[in-house]
Design an enzyme around this catalytic site. Structure first.
Site, PDB file in Angstrom:
ATOM      1  N   CYS A   8       0.869  -1.183   0.000  1.00 34.97           N
ATOM      2  CA  CYS A   8       0.000   0.000   0.000  1.00 34.97           C
ATOM      3  C   CYS A   8       0.905   1.231   0.000  1.00 34.97           C
ATOM      4  O   CYS A   8       2.092   1.121  -0.299  1.00 34.97           O
ATOM      5  CB  CYS A   8      -0.986  -0.019   1.169  1.00 34.97           C
ATOM      6  N   ASN A  11       2.477   1.481   4.303  1.00 34.31           N
ATOM      7  CA  ASN A  11       2.715   0.233   5.032  1.00 34.31           C
ATOM      8  C   ASN A  11       2.365   0.350   6.511  1.00 34.31           C
ATOM      9  O   ASN A  11       3.037  -0.211   7.362  1.00 34.31           O
ATOM     10  CB  ASN A  11       4.159  -0.235   4.836  1.00 34.31           C
ATOM     11  N   ARG A  14      -3.351  -0.761   5.293  1.00 24.80           N
ATOM     12  CA  ARG A  14      -3.883  -1.871   4.494  1.00 24.80           C
ATOM     13  C   ARG A  14      -2.921  -3.033   4.304  1.00 24.80           C
ATOM     14  O   ARG A  14      -3.295  -4.194   4.499  1.00 24.80           O
ATOM     15  CB  ARG A  14      -4.332  -1.345   3.127  1.00 24.80           C
ATOM     16  N   SER A  15      -1.690  -2.757   3.896  1.00 26.01           N
ATOM     17  CA  SER A  15      -0.783  -3.878   3.604  1.00 26.01           C
ATOM     18  C   SER A  15      -0.368  -4.657   4.856  1.00 26.01           C
ATOM     19  O   SER A  15      -0.313  -5.891   4.792  1.00 26.01           O
ATOM     20  CB  SER A  15       0.434  -3.419   2.793  1.00 26.01           C
ATOM     21  N   ASP A 125      -8.286   3.573   1.439  1.00 23.65           N
ATOM     22  CA  ASP A 125      -7.251   3.802   2.441  1.00 23.65           C
ATOM     23  C   ASP A 125      -7.885   4.325   3.729  1.00 23.65           C
ATOM     24  O   ASP A 125      -8.353   5.464   3.775  1.00 23.65           O
ATOM     25  CB  ASP A 125      -6.228   4.801   1.912  1.00 23.65           C
TER      26      ASP A 125
END
Length: 156
Positions: A8, A11, A14-15, A125
Site C-alpha cells: 500500500c 505500510n 492496508r498492507s 485507504d
C-alpha cells in the site's frame, strides 16, 4: 517457497493488515513452510513505525497478531524476490509497474482482482476514510480468494 508481498502507500494500514490476515490463514492451513508473507509501502513516510492504531485495534479484536511489524518501503529487489506482489489500489499498482519496468519477475495484481463479482476495484485507504471495518472485510475476503488462487496455480 512461494513469496507473497502486500503493498500500500505507507505500510501502516492496508498492507500490514493484509499481511497479518493472510499469514493467519496460511498458518491455519499448515502452510507456513510453503508460503512466506510480508508487506511494504511505496512511500517512505512511515518507515520504522508500527501499524496504524486502527489496524492494530481491529486485528486485536479479530485475534490476529501484528506483533513486531514495522513499516518499510518496497525495494527494487522485492520486485524480483517475491512471486506475488499484491497492491491495494490502482495507484499502488501504477507505482509498482513503474518501479518494475521489465525487471519484475513477480506477478503484480490488485487484491480485489481476486474477488469474483466484487463491486469495488480498490481497497480504500482507512488512513483517510477512517473506516477500518470496511477495509478489514475487503482485505479478509481478498486474502481468502488470493490464497485459493495461489493454491490452484502452484498446485499446493
Amino acid at each position: 517457497m512461494i513469496k507473497v508481498l502486500f503493498v500500500c502507500l505507507g505500510n501502516i494500514c492496508r498492507s500490514p493488515m493484509a499481511e497479518a490476515i493472510f499469514r493467519k490463514i496460511v498458518q491455519q492451513r499448515g502452510w507456513e513452510d510453503k508460503i512466506f508473507v510480508d508487506s511494504a509501502g511505496t512511500g517512505d513516510w512511515h518507515i520504522g513505525e508500527p501499524p496504524h492504531k486502527g489496524t492494530r485495534e481491529i486485528l486485536t479484536k479479530k485475534n490476529i497478531s501484528i506483533e513486531g511489524k514495522k513499516a518499510r518501503q518496497i525495494s527494487q529487489s522485492d520486485l524480483s524476490n517475491f512471486d506475488y506482489i499484491i497492491g491495494m489500489d490502482a495507484e499502488n499498482i501504477g507505482n509498482l509497474r513503474r518501479m518494475a519496468g521489465a525487471k519484475s519477475t513477480g506477478h503484480i495484481a490488485r487484491l480485489l482482482d481476486y474477488v469474483p463479482e466484487c463491486s469495488q476495484e480498490d481497497v480504500p485507504d482507512p488512513y483517510f476514510t477512517g473506516d477500518f471495518n470496511e477495509v478489514y472485510d475487503l482485505v479478509s475476503e481478498g486474502c481468502h480468494h488470493l490464497l485459493n488462487d495461489i493454491v490452484a496455480r502452484e498446485k499446493l
